[in-house]
Each structure stands twice: as structure tokens, then as C-alpha cells.
Design a protein around this motif. Sequence first.
Motif, PDB file in Angstrom:
ATOM      1  N   ALA A 262       0.817  -1.216   0.000  1.00 24.83           N
ATOM      2  CA  ALA A 262       0.000   0.000   0.000  1.00 24.83           C
ATOM      3  C   ALA A 262       0.854   1.270   0.000  1.00 24.83           C
ATOM      4  O   ALA A 262       0.352   2.347  -0.324  1.00 24.83           O
ATOM      5  N   HIS A 263       2.124   1.160   0.343  1.00 30.50           N
ATOM      6  CA  HIS A 263       2.993   2.331   0.464  1.00 30.50           C
ATOM      7  C   HIS A 263       3.561   2.793  -0.876  1.00 30.50           C
ATOM      8  O   HIS A 263       4.250   3.816  -0.923  1.00 30.50           O
ATOM      9  N   ILE A 264       3.301   2.087  -1.953  1.00 28.83           N
ATOM     10  CA  ILE A 264       3.908   2.430  -3.249  1.00 28.83           C
ATOM     11  C   ILE A 264       3.150   3.594  -3.882  1.00 28.83           C
ATOM     12  O   ILE A 264       1.936   3.505  -4.116  1.00 28.83           O
ATOM     13  N   PRO A 265       3.818   4.710  -4.175  1.00 33.46           N
ATOM     14  CA  PRO A 265       3.116   5.911  -4.643  1.00 33.46           C
ATOM     15  C   PRO A 265       2.318   5.716  -5.926  1.00 33.46           C
ATOM     16  O   PRO A 265       1.279   6.359  -6.115  1.00 33.46           O
ATOM     17  N   GLU A 266       2.787   4.859  -6.843  1.00 34.81           N
ATOM     18  CA  GLU A 266       2.070   4.682  -8.100  1.00 34.81           C
ATOM     19  C   GLU A 266       0.674   4.113  -7.914  1.00 34.81           C
ATOM     20  O   GLU A 266      -0.168   4.208  -8.812  1.00 34.81           O
ATOM     21  N   TYR A 267       0.394   3.509  -6.769  1.00 36.11           N
ATOM     22  CA  TYR A 267      -0.925   2.937  -6.506  1.00 36.11           C
ATOM     23  C   TYR A 267      -1.842   3.898  -5.747  1.00 36.11           C
ATOM     24  O   TYR A 267      -2.958   3.526  -5.406  1.00 36.11           O
ATOM     25  N   GLN A 268      -1.384   5.115  -5.487  1.00 38.01           N
ATOM     26  CA  GLN A 268      -2.060   5.990  -4.533  1.00 38.01           C
ATOM     27  C   GLN A 268      -2.671   7.230  -5.183  1.00 38.01           C
ATOM     28  O   GLN A 268      -2.256   7.670  -6.251  1.00 38.01           O
ATOM     29  N   VAL A 269      -3.642   7.793  -4.444  1.00 35.57           N
ATOM     30  CA  VAL A 269      -4.130   9.142  -4.700  1.00 35.57           C
ATOM     31  C   VAL A 269      -4.177   9.857  -3.353  1.00 35.57           C
ATOM     32  O   VAL A 269      -4.466   9.239  -2.323  1.00 35.57           O
ATOM     33  N   ARG A 270      -3.859  11.141  -3.363  1.00 32.75           N
ATOM     34  CA  ARG A 270      -3.874  11.943  -2.132  1.00 32.75           C
ATOM     35  C   ARG A 270      -4.849  13.096  -2.311  1.00 32.75           C
ATOM     36  O   ARG A 270      -4.814  13.791  -3.328  1.00 32.75           O
ATOM     37  N   PHE A 271      -5.714  13.289  -1.309  1.00 33.38           N
ATOM     38  CA  PHE A 271      -6.771  14.293  -1.414  1.00 33.38           C
ATOM     39  C   PHE A 271      -6.601  15.350  -0.330  1.00 33.38           C
ATOM     40  O   PHE A 271      -6.501  15.034   0.859  1.00 33.38           O
ATOM     41  N   ARG A 272      -6.588  16.611  -0.764  1.00 34.68           N
ATOM     42  CA  ARG A 272      -6.534  17.763   0.147  1.00 34.68           C
ATOM     43  C   ARG A 272      -7.946  18.246   0.353  1.00 34.68           C
ATOM     44  O   ARG A 272      -8.620  18.703  -0.563  1.00 34.68           O
ATOM     45  N   TRP A 273      -8.411  18.175   1.581  1.00 33.49           N
ATOM     46  CA  TRP A 273      -9.798  18.485   1.920  1.00 33.49           C
ATOM     47  C   TRP A 273     -10.057  19.978   2.040  1.00 33.49           C
ATOM     48  O   TRP A 273      -9.187  20.743   2.469  1.00 33.49           O
ATOM     49  N   GLN A 274     -11.297  20.360   1.718  1.00 40.72           N
ATOM     50  CA  GLN A 274     -11.872  21.646   2.074  1.00 40.72           C
ATOM     51  C   GLN A 274     -13.196  21.354   2.789  1.00 40.72           C
ATOM     52  O   GLN A 274     -13.792  20.281   2.581  1.00 40.72           O
ATOM     53  N   PRO A 275     -13.687  22.282   3.625  1.00 44.90           N
ATOM     54  CA  PRO A 275     -14.942  22.014   4.332  1.00 44.90           C
ATOM     55  C   PRO A 275     -16.080  21.687   3.362  1.00 44.90           C
ATOM     56  O   PRO A 275     -16.246  22.349   2.333  1.00 44.90           O
ATOM     57  N   GLY A 276     -16.843  20.659   3.704  1.00 42.65           N
ATOM     58  CA  GLY A 276     -17.964  20.254   2.871  1.00 42.65           C
ATOM     59  C   GLY A 276     -17.636  19.251   1.787  1.00 42.65           C
ATOM     60  O   GLY A 276     -18.535  18.761   1.101  1.00 42.65           O
ATOM     61  N   ASP A 277     -16.349  18.922   1.610  1.00 38.62           N
ATOM     62  CA  ASP A 277     -15.972  17.923   0.609  1.00 38.62           C
ATOM     63  C   ASP A 277     -16.400  16.530   1.055  1.00 38.62           C
ATOM     64  O   ASP A 277     -16.409  16.207   2.256  1.00 38.62           O
ATOM     65  N   VAL A 278     -16.724  15.689   0.078  1.00 39.41           N
ATOM     66  CA  VAL A 278     -17.169  14.318   0.328  1.00 39.41           C
ATOM     67  C   VAL A 278     -16.297  13.368  -0.485  1.00 39.41           C
ATOM     68  O   VAL A 278     -15.987  13.632  -1.652  1.00 39.41           O
ATOM     69  N   ALA A 279     -15.901  12.258   0.156  1.00 37.24           N
ATOM     70  CA  ALA A 279     -15.229  11.162  -0.546  1.00 37.24           C
ATOM     71  C   ALA A 279     -16.072   9.903  -0.380  1.00 37.24           C
ATOM     72  O   ALA A 279     -16.574   9.610   0.710  1.00 37.24           O
ATOM     73  N   PHE A 280     -16.221   9.170  -1.471  1.00 39.24           N
ATOM     74  CA  PHE A 280     -16.976   7.920  -1.490  1.00 39.24           C
ATOM     75  C   PHE A 280     -16.041   6.861  -2.054  1.00 39.24           C
ATOM     76  O   PHE A 280     -15.609   6.956  -3.201  1.00 39.24           O
ATOM     77  N   TRP A 281     -15.687   5.858  -1.234  1.00 35.87           N
ATOM     78  CA  TRP A 281     -14.715   4.874  -1.698  1.00 35.87           C
ATOM     79  C   TRP A 281     -15.228   3.446  -1.577  1.00 35.87           C
ATOM     80  O   TRP A 281     -16.092   3.126  -0.790  1.00 35.87           O
ATOM     81  N   ASP A 282     -14.639   2.607  -2.421  1.00 35.80           N
ATOM     82  CA  ASP A 282     -14.903   1.173  -2.455  1.00 35.80           C
ATOM     83  C   ASP A 282     -13.946   0.515  -1.472  1.00 35.80           C
ATOM     84  O   ASP A 282     -12.756   0.371  -1.747  1.00 35.80           O
ATOM     85  N   ASN A 283     -14.465   0.096  -0.335  1.00 31.67           N
ATOM     86  CA  ASN A 283     -13.632  -0.480   0.720  1.00 31.67           C
ATOM     87  C   ASN A 283     -13.102  -1.858   0.344  1.00 31.67           C
ATOM     88  O   ASN A 283     -12.139  -2.343   0.935  1.00 31.67           O
ATOM     89  N   ARG A 284     -13.717  -2.495  -0.632  1.00 29.38           N
ATOM     90  CA  ARG A 284     -13.267  -3.816  -1.077  1.00 29.38           C
ATOM     91  C   ARG A 284     -11.985  -3.726  -1.886  1.00 29.38           C
ATOM     92  O   ARG A 284     -11.188  -4.672  -1.893  1.00 29.38           O
ATOM     93  N   ALA A 285     -11.797  -2.604  -2.571  1.00 23.72           N
ATOM     94  CA  ALA A 285     -10.718  -2.470  -3.549  1.00 23.72           C
ATOM     95  C   ALA A 285      -9.594  -1.556  -3.096  1.00 23.72           C
ATOM     96  O   ALA A 285      -8.611  -1.407  -3.825  1.00 23.72           O
ATOM     97  N   THR A 286      -9.716  -0.945  -1.927  1.00 20.73           N
ATOM     98  CA  THR A 286      -8.754   0.078  -1.510  1.00 20.73           C
ATOM     99  C   THR A 286      -8.333  -0.105  -0.054  1.00 20.73           C
ATOM    100  O   THR A 286      -8.973  -0.813   0.722  1.00 20.73           O
ATOM    101  N   GLN A 287      -7.251   0.552   0.286  1.00 22.13           N
ATOM    102  CA  GLN A 287      -6.928   0.890   1.672  1.00 22.13           C
ATOM    103  C   GLN A 287      -6.793   2.411   1.744  1.00 22.13           C
ATOM    104  O   GLN A 287      -6.608   3.066   0.713  1.00 22.13           O
ATOM    105  N   HIS A 288      -6.891   2.965   2.951  1.00 21.30           N
ATOM    106  CA  HIS A 288      -6.745   4.413   3.080  1.00 21.30           C
ATOM    107  C   HIS A 288      -5.908   4.760   4.307  1.00 21.30           C
ATOM    108  O   HIS A 288      -5.698   3.925   5.202  1.00 21.30           O
ATOM    109  N   TYR A 289      -5.431   5.997   4.334  1.00 21.11           N
ATOM    110  CA  TYR A 289      -4.484   6.468   5.350  1.00 21.11           C
ATOM    111  C   TYR A 289      -4.816   7.924   5.638  1.00 21.11           C
ATOM    112  O   TYR A 289      -4.678   8.789   4.766  1.00 21.11           O
ATOM    113  N   ALA A 290      -5.296   8.202   6.844  1.00 18.85           N
ATOM    114  CA  ALA A 290      -5.590   9.569   7.272  1.00 18.85           C
ATOM    115  C   ALA A 290      -4.343  10.145   7.936  1.00 18.85           C
ATOM    116  O   ALA A 290      -3.838   9.578   8.907  1.00 18.85           O
TER     117      ALA A 290
END
Length: 312
Positions: A262-290
Motif C-alpha cells: 500500500a505504500h507504493i506511490p504509483e498505486y495511490q491518490v492523495r486528497f486535500r480536503w476543504q470544508p464540505g468535501d465528500v469522498a466515497f470509496w470502495d472499501n473492497r478495492a482500496t486501503q486508506h491512510y488519514a
Amino acid sequence: MTVTNTAPTVALREARIPGDGIYEGRRVLHRVPEGWEERPYELFEVEPQARTIGAEIRGVDLSRPLGPGLRAELHRALLEWKVLFFRAQHLAPDRQRAFARHWGELETNPLLAAGSSEDVVRFDKGSGSTPTFENVWHADVTFRERPALGAVLQLREVPPAGGDTLWADMAAAYDNLPQDVKDRVDGARAVHDFIPGFARFYGPERLAPHQERFPPVEHPVVRTHPDTGRRMLFVNASFTTRITGMPREESDRLLRYLFQQAHIPEYQVRFRWQPGDVAFWDNRATQHYAVNDYGAHRRVAERVAIAGDRPF
């Protein structure tokens, strides 16, 4: 007269990289499975955020009910991009829940703080708050027999800097495993348990009452996506404790290697939040890191999780 080339052979000293690591090099990056029919989207714009994972959806107001056509297009986008981002939605909790319910029943999680209802988890982070699941790659609730299908997260308060979230594409992670590792993990099963992940921030007195409700469960090390048929790595550092039938030392070594993917950058996307933003993800196909890099500043998020199926 014949001249013979007598240049001396150059000998290199012996050198070896330690095994079981992750190395630089080209990655094979497939966003969709072979044979997938790619079609244009008619009801919104899709702005890719990375090569295989993550897309911003423009032109959709999630506060309004979804018609069948819009729901179908969003579902196709979720399968293609694994995590979708919607800017400046500012959803009330009931609208956030209503959107998520288009994909199934909502889960409750008694181990995390509730928001306005028991199926809304509230993460209110600031100076002195309990850390919970930050600074660790994981998929949600894989300690359940039926882990979550996905989740809808909204940021209500954002620190002035930091507090990003990253997602990793676990189909890409599986695709790029060496063949000898694939041979070892295809068909293998692993044990998942809630205790290791939650013991990072809760004591035994908080966890013990939930042991009967959440006994250890087994899932495939490599699961198959029920909608796309893709093979995906399905172990994570928060909840996967051992590979079934494998000696402990061998299991630990292999799991450490698999967790690293999961640590390999080519497999990743990074999101910079603003208030009111929404993310909807497929938990079966991904891992995430806050990322908790915002010090004493406050970060408030609310999440609803969608009940899933039994991995196969």
C-alpha cells in the motif's frame, strides 16, 4: 599479424539488496480489468486525480435525490476509479446517509464515537483527542464476517494545513506482486481481528466487552471483486494477524511484505480536503491512510459505512 584483445575482465564486488523489500522500478498500472467496456459519462464530468485511482466528480449535487440513471453512472465511476471526490457539498447528516443508502444498508460501529445517529461515525480530532485510525494503512472493519462495501466521508472542519487522506489501489498492488508471491497467496486465507487495530488507542477494559460480538474471522488473502472480477490484495496492518496454516515466523514475514504494498506511490491518490468535501470509496478495492500532521488544530469528519458481502 593477428592482434588479440587482452583487455582485463572487470570484476565487481559482491553486493546484494536485502530480500522481501520494495524496490524502485516500472509498475504495471491497469485502472480497469481486461475486457472492461469504457463509455463516456453523460450526467457529470470526471476529472482523474491519479493513474488508476481517484477521480473528482463535477456537476452533481448530492443533497438532491439520485435518479436511477445518475446512480448507475456513479456506480460505474466508483468501480472504475475506486474513490470519488465531490467538492463543497455541505451535506446534512440525513442527506449523507440517504446518498450512502443507494448502495446498501448502513453499518453501525460501537467502537467509534457516534454522530447524530448510531450509523454516523464522528471523528473530532484536536489537541488531546483520541487518535483512532490515523497514520496507518487499513481497510475498514475487515474484522467483520462481511466487511463494509464502502464508505462516505465528509469533512466538516478542516485544519489550515495538513489532514489529507490517501487511498491505495489494492488491485494494482496485487497485479504487481512477483509471481512467486502470487503463487503463495492465491488461495491462502488470513485471520482478521479487531483487537490489534483498536488496542493502539483503547485499553483492555474498553475492548473486552466486544470480544464475543467480534470474534476473529478468516478472509482470502486475495479477494475477488464481486462486480468487476478483479483480484485484489485483502490484508491490512490494522486487523490482519496471521495467514492460516503457516508457521508464525513465515506468516509474519510474508504479511509485512504484503502490508508494504500500500505504500507504493504509483498505486495511490492523495486528497486535500476543504470544508464540505465528500469522498466515497470502495472499501473492497482500496486501503486508506488519514494523515495526522495538523498538530493542535481541529479536524472534524463524519462517515457512514455501507454493509458489504462475504469476501471470496
